[in-house]
Design an enzyme around this catalytic site. Structure first.
Site, PDB file in Angstrom:
ATOM      1  N   GLY B  41       0.786  -1.181  -0.018  1.00 62.42           N
ATOM      2  CA  GLY B  41      -0.031  -0.098  -0.144  1.00 62.42           C
ATOM      3  C   GLY B  41       0.816   1.438  -0.078  1.00 62.42           C
ATOM      4  O   GLY B  41       1.977   1.299   0.754  1.00 62.42           O
ATOM      5  N   GLY B  43      -0.630   4.696   0.226  1.00 60.53           N
ATOM      6  CA  GLY B  43      -1.275   5.968   0.653  1.00 60.53           C
ATOM      7  C   GLY B  43      -0.366   6.653   1.498  1.00 60.53           C
ATOM      8  O   GLY B  43       0.940   6.388   1.598  1.00 60.53           O
ATOM      9  N   GLY B  46       1.562   4.200   3.868  1.00 59.45           N
ATOM     10  CA  GLY B  46       2.347   3.307   3.231  1.00 59.45           C
ATOM     11  C   GLY B  46       3.628   4.053   2.737  1.00 59.45           C
ATOM     12  O   GLY B  46       4.704   3.885   2.604  1.00 59.45           O
ATOM     13  N   SER B 285     -17.310  18.075   1.290  1.00 57.30           N
ATOM     14  CA  SER B 285     -16.698  18.431   2.434  1.00 57.30           C
ATOM     15  C   SER B 285     -17.938  18.863   3.509  1.00 57.30           C
ATOM     16  O   SER B 285     -18.645  19.668   3.346  1.00 57.30           O
ATOM     17  CB  SER B 285     -15.819  19.510   2.413  1.00 57.30           C
ATOM     18  OG  SER B 285     -15.443  19.957   3.635  1.00 57.30           O
ATOM     19  N   ARG B 331     -20.831  13.757  12.901  1.00 56.55           N
ATOM     20  CA  ARG B 331     -21.157  12.880  11.567  1.00 56.55           C
ATOM     21  C   ARG B 331     -22.043  11.926  11.971  1.00 56.55           C
ATOM     22  O   ARG B 331     -23.427  11.887  11.374  1.00 56.55           O
ATOM     23  CB  ARG B 331     -19.951  12.477  11.289  1.00 56.55           C
ATOM     24  CG  ARG B 331     -18.883  13.547  10.489  1.00 56.55           C
ATOM     25  CD  ARG B 331     -17.701  12.711   9.859  1.00 56.55           C
ATOM     26  NE  ARG B 331     -16.888  13.701   9.147  1.00 56.55           N
ATOM     27  CZ  ARG B 331     -15.712  13.489   8.827  1.00 56.55           C
ATOM     28  NH1 ARG B 331     -15.201  12.240   8.784  1.00 56.55           N
ATOM     29  NH2 ARG B 331     -15.081  14.651   8.112  1.00 56.55           N
ATOM     30  N   HIS B 401     -18.168   5.973   4.640  1.00 59.70           N
ATOM     31  CA  HIS B 401     -17.158   6.784   4.135  1.00 59.70           C
ATOM     32  C   HIS B 401     -15.573   6.051   4.741  1.00 59.70           C
ATOM     33  O   HIS B 401     -14.687   6.263   4.186  1.00 59.70           O
ATOM     34  CB  HIS B 401     -17.380   8.200   4.702  1.00 59.70           C
ATOM     35  CG  HIS B 401     -15.980   9.103   4.271  1.00 59.70           C
ATOM     36  ND1 HIS B 401     -15.518   9.508   3.324  1.00 59.70           N
ATOM     37  CD2 HIS B 401     -15.564  10.038   5.635  1.00 59.70           C
ATOM     38  CE1 HIS B 401     -14.770  10.357   3.513  1.00 59.70           C
ATOM     39  NE2 HIS B 401     -14.441  10.629   4.707  1.00 59.70           N
ATOM     40  N   ARG B 435     -14.501   8.583  13.987  1.00 63.12           N
ATOM     41  CA  ARG B 435     -13.079   9.401  13.737  1.00 63.12           C
ATOM     42  C   ARG B 435     -13.697  10.884  13.603  1.00 63.12           C
ATOM     43  O   ARG B 435     -14.761  10.980  12.818  1.00 63.12           O
ATOM     44  CB  ARG B 435     -12.413   8.856  12.659  1.00 63.12           C
ATOM     45  CG  ARG B 435     -11.364   9.724  12.157  1.00 63.12           C
ATOM     46  CD  ARG B 435     -10.639   9.008  10.913  1.00 63.12           C
ATOM     47  NE  ARG B 435     -11.424   9.072   9.767  1.00 63.12           N
ATOM     48  CZ  ARG B 435     -11.624  10.257   8.876  1.00 63.12           C
ATOM     49  NH1 ARG B 435     -11.282  11.560   9.445  1.00 63.12           N
ATOM     50  NH2 ARG B 435     -12.297  10.288   7.902  1.00 63.12           N
ATOM     51  N   LEU B 441      -5.695  11.766   7.966  1.00 64.69           N
ATOM     52  CA  LEU B 441      -4.369  12.077   7.549  1.00 64.69           C
ATOM     53  C   LEU B 441      -3.625  11.963   8.530  1.00 64.69           C
ATOM     54  O   LEU B 441      -2.250  11.675   8.404  1.00 64.69           O
ATOM     55  CB  LEU B 441      -4.502  13.463   6.596  1.00 64.69           C
ATOM     56  CG  LEU B 441      -5.760  13.781   5.783  1.00 64.69           C
ATOM     57  CD1 LEU B 441      -5.995  14.764   4.882  1.00 64.69           C
ATOM     58  CD2 LEU B 441      -5.625  12.424   4.728  1.00 64.69           C
TER      59      LEU B 441
END
Lengths: 259, 636
Positions: B41, B43, B46, B285, B331, B401, B435, B441
């Site tokens: 991976g 991303g 990784g 967003s 959320r 998501h 989260r 990120l």
């Protein structure tokens, strides 16, 4: 959410592998105007699979216009007829009922066809590997606010850094040049203080890698900018050219010093 | 029976990581090149791990199924990345970021890991700026910040709506430098299909070359998985088309515990489904909720257009139910309430969408003011839907998501299989049951740049793993298993396409293991998924051969794993007799209809050990909250 489906005549490029002879296969496809062109290809493939036939090979991933994986030539134009729109963001409502639509892979010497609509764009990675970074090891960074950067410079750097690496610029160029792609990365670093220490080595290394990987040279037709889904400006090419010129001067002076 | 030791270091919460860094064993610089490490991976987690391990001198082999490491789905993250810099002088601190993250996760994460995440968050921003990541700046030249849900300070760093892209390209640049220097060997278009164990220790992987179909065996002294999350199990999600659980799942089947699979995040502001042909969902967003007001009609099955519904007949249901937070509730709360009003038949024209209306903002700051803040999002909405959001309200609906659950890891990010490390969204570690925005990120880069380089060194120096020949019997046997699985998929030759079955799985999951769950539905889901799995193995049609580029086969192999994972998600949700974060059980709610946690019984990580298809053993890691006091989240 409309029931007004379109019926399109699709002519889609099929090619078994790099060396095989390619041809257009024809499909009559009913499609919702709300679907994207890739969702239409999904439907075509689902029908082919149900009949036990080989589906059309094409690539996509994020389907939000940011990963740069998708890239088809639609109606003769990389990423299709809309400006600043990646293939995955191209919706069928932009086409007319009974329209004939040609769908092809990106075509460039530097992008050999792998199968059907999939091409090999690894040349773009090789250019980035040659110098698209700051040579800087994890752990030794100063505080992020230690170096001030004007908002204007940061915004311009981001304008350049938004390139998604799809290769449409190369496919649009009659010479298959990658200067918009290279110019965008070179500009990002040329505009920022962090990019200065290697500014001229970087441009030389990246241009050399571009030449080594079968990309052509630029003859200023600006077709690249017109087809770029991110609207990357050709002013980045001007910055690349200017830095490249300076780099040649710098390196010739350095060579004399060495002698 | 597997053993789970979280290996949390001694000391006060603020000293644990420093103490641990000092007490861990080191690999001498000259010896690092003797160690091979596999990273799967590329991303954020990784790529940053590859770059940093390469810089340290290890020999790294990196794998991605993409044509280029830059395509990983981290690239699509929009909003931003949190850090405790306190540049805004608004009383932020490492401790506050730690506190907000534990609370936002509804007290279901491991305190020590979260504290370390907050602690290294500032280094990440420094690192990225030095890489030339063009973050947003103020006129004076300093970095800009914005606010995000679940926090009362402004700590989110961003680059327009493309923060993930810019951070990933930064990590990709550092990875490219290591490729150029010869420290990282990059393998594109390879999909990991199995983990190779020798005497119970991770020693390598088997991958399929996606261009030729050829299987390859790769050996190393440690294996790092950074293979992302699993919400594509729902078929429709905001994940990229290729995002999948296969690498994690195959490791799970080799013995790695899978933790909290029922914790999935359903994001409230996504574009609604347009029809049968829909292939994925698009996120907008959540910053839009700062100025947009969410409403539906008060009437059931109201076929009028938005502009025909007069003000007094509109129900601003979030503002009504949560006067304090209104449209800015977290959320999970926003998503669940959208589901309820649509279940009542009050969604847009009786369907599954609610309005996100900017009329008030237009009156307050003008259309230009709105354009300044959200111009690119409005353009994106118009591009996709063909409707002008400056004229008619946007329509939104929640979509899967992010997965908070994932492979179980200890404080060192090592799974219960020695030598197998798991980073980023693929592990379960830092977000508990929910989260917060701009934290994914942060976690990916924390794991890759600042955690794994230390902890993997300790493993290599302590365990001193030997090299294993990729031609050894263990490697060959694992390859043979993979070969047989592929043959099995190709030989079913039934009538349904892979997508047809995947869509059926998605329908079961979103309906019964989605935004709200209850015992009866979950039991039914387990039964339905078992049946669907049976259907898959008797009636799927996978065209083509194994020894060629075959995208249908790639999808079939991923869906086969989703059909097992989906069952475990339902089983985990059924086991957890409480509501917390993204996991809402109808039976466990307060009289006001809010999530009711049951800390006495369920303050644990549910780590599942694989026995055979449809059978797992549950191990519990008890969570202790010694720094953040257990409390009920309230947004009224």
């Amino acid at each position: 959410m409309s029931d007004n489906h379109l019926t399109l005549k699709l002519k889609i490029w099929r090619q078994e592998n790099r060396n095989a002879k390619g041809y257009f296969e024809e499909f009559n496809q009913k499609v919702s105007p709300e679907s994207s062109i890739l969702e239409m290809l999904d439907e075509v493939n689902n029908l082919l699979e149900a009949q036990g036939k080989t589906p059309i090979a094409f690539e996509s991933d994020c389907r939000e216009g940011i990963c740069g994986t998708c890239g088809l030539v639609v109606g003769g134009r990389p990423h299709g007829p809309l400006s600043k729109t990646a293939t995955c963001q191209l919706h069928m409502r932009n086409f007319k009922d009974h329209e004939t639509l040609y769908i092809e892979p990106f075509r460039a010497a530097a992008f050999p066809i792998i199968k059907d609509l999939i091409v090999d764009r690894s040349g773009l990675d090789k250019i980035q590997q040659a110098g698209g970074y700051t040579s800087f090891n994890t752990g030794s960074a100063p505080d992020a606010n230690a170096v001030l950067i004007s908002k204007e410079k940061a915004d311009l750097a981001l304008d350049a850094a938004e390139c998604i690496g799809c290769g449409a610029c190369v496919a649009a160029c009659k010479n298959s040049s990658a200067v918009l792609f290279v110019g965008a990365k070179v500009s990002q670093f040329a505009l920022l203080p962090q990019g200065q220490p290697e500014r001229y080595e970087r441009v030389e290394a990246m241009v050399k890698a571009m030449d080594d990987n079968f990309f052509g040279s630029c003859t200023n037709t600006y077709a690249c900018e017109a087809e770029c889904p991110q609207g990357i400006s050709v002013s980045n090419i001007a910055r690349l050219n200017s830095d490249y010129l300076k780099a040649n001067l710098v390196s010739s002076v350095t060579h004399q010093d060495v002698k | 029976m597997m053993k789970l030791n979280p290996n949390v270091p001694e000391g006060s919460i603020a000293e644990k990581w420093s103490n641990h860094k000092f007490s861990m064993k080191l690999v001498n610089p000259a010896n690092k090149r003797k160690f091979d490490i596999i990273v799967v991976g590329t991303g954020l987690a990784g790529a940053s791990a590859c770059a940093t391990l390469g810089e340290l001198g290890y020999k790294v082999k990196a794998f991605t199924y993409h044509d280029s490491p830059r395509r990983a789905h981290s690239i699509a993250a929009q909003g931003g990345i949190n850090a405790a810099k306190n540049y805004q002088n608004d009383a932020d601190s490492v401790y506050r970021l730690f506190y907000d993250t534990v609370k936002g996760g509804d007290f279901r994460s491991r305190e020590a890991n979260v504290y370390r995440l907050a602690e290294v968050s500032n280094n990440i921003i420094d690192q990225c700026v030095a890489q030339g990541v063009p973050f947003a700046r103020e006129y004076g030249g300093t970095l800009a910040n914005r606010s995000f849900g679940g926090a009362q300070v402004s700590r989110t760093f961003y680059a327009r709506g493309e923060t993930g892209q810019q951070l990933l390209l930064g990590a990709y640049g550092s990875l490219n430098r290591q490729i150029h220097l010869g420290n990282v060997e990059m393998y594109n278009r390879r999909e990991m299909l199995d983990l190779v164990l020798v005497d119970g220790v991770a020693k390598g992987i088997v991958v399929r070359n996606l261009l030729t179909g050829e299987l390859e065996r790769h050996s190393a002294q440690a294996v790092v998985l950074a293979t992302g999350g699993y919400v594509n199990v729902f078929f429709l999600s905001t994940n990229a088309m290729n995002s999948n659980a296969t690498a994690s799942w195959r490791a799970h089947k080799r013995g790695a515990a899978f933790a909290n699979p029922c914790y999935t995040q359903i994001h409230p502001t996504c574009l609604p489904v347009h029809g049968e042909a829909q292939s994925k969902l698009v996120l907008m967003s959540e910053s839009l909720r700062n100025d947009g007001r969410i409403w539906v009609s008060k009437k059931v099955d109201d076929k009028r257009t938005a502009n025909q519904i007069p003000e007094e007949e509109r129900d601003y249901y979030l503002e009504r139910r949560y006067p304090a937070f209104g449209n800015l509730v977290p959320r999970d709360v926003a998503s669940r309430n959208a589901k309820y009003v649509c279940d009542e038949g009050r969604g847009v024209k009786g369907g599954r969408a609610v309005y996100l209306d900017f009329s008030d903002a237009f009156n307050r700051i003008g259309k230009d003011g709105v354009k300044d803040r959200y111009g690119n999002l409005f353009d994106m909405y118009q591009n996709i839907t063909g409707e002008d959001p400056y004229e008619v309200p946007m329509m939104i609906y929640p979509a899967p998501h992010y997965s908070m659950g994932g492979l179980w890891v200890d404080y060192n990010l090592m799974s219960n299989i020695p030598g197998l490390f798991v980073l980023g969204e693929a592990n379960f570690s830092d977000h508990g049951a929910n989260r917060l925005g701009a934290s994914a990120l942060m976690q990916g880069l924390a794991d890759g740049y600042f955690v794994i380089p230390y902890t993997i060194g300790n493993y290599l120096a302590t365990a001193k793993p030997e090299k294993v020949d990729p031609d050894s019997t263990e490697f060959k046997a694992t390859e043979k298993n993979v070969q047989e699985d592929i043959k099995k998929l190709l030989s079913v030759n039934g009538k349904q396409t892979v997508d047809e079955i995947h869509k059926k799985l998605g329908m079961i999951l979103i309906d019964k293991v989605g935004m709200s769950r209850e015992e009866k539905g979950l039991s039914q889901a387990i039964k339905d998924i078992k049946e669907l799995r049976e259907e898959f193995w008797t009636d799927v049609k996978v065209v083509g051969k194994g020894e060629e580029l075959n995208q249908t086969l790639e999808r079939a192999s991923r869906v086969a794993d989703f059909l097992e994972l989906g069952e475990l998600m339902a089983k985990d949700a059924l086991n957890r007799n409480e509501s917390c974060g993204g996991h809402f059980r109808e039976e466990y709610q307060t009289p006001e209809g809010e999530a009711l946690r049951r800390d006495d019984e369920y303050a644990y990580v549910a780590a599942w050990e694989y026995i055979k298809p449809g059978e797992w053993n549950l191990e519990k890691e008890n969570l202790e909250f010694t720094n953040v006091k257990l409390a009920t989240r309230s947004y009224k």
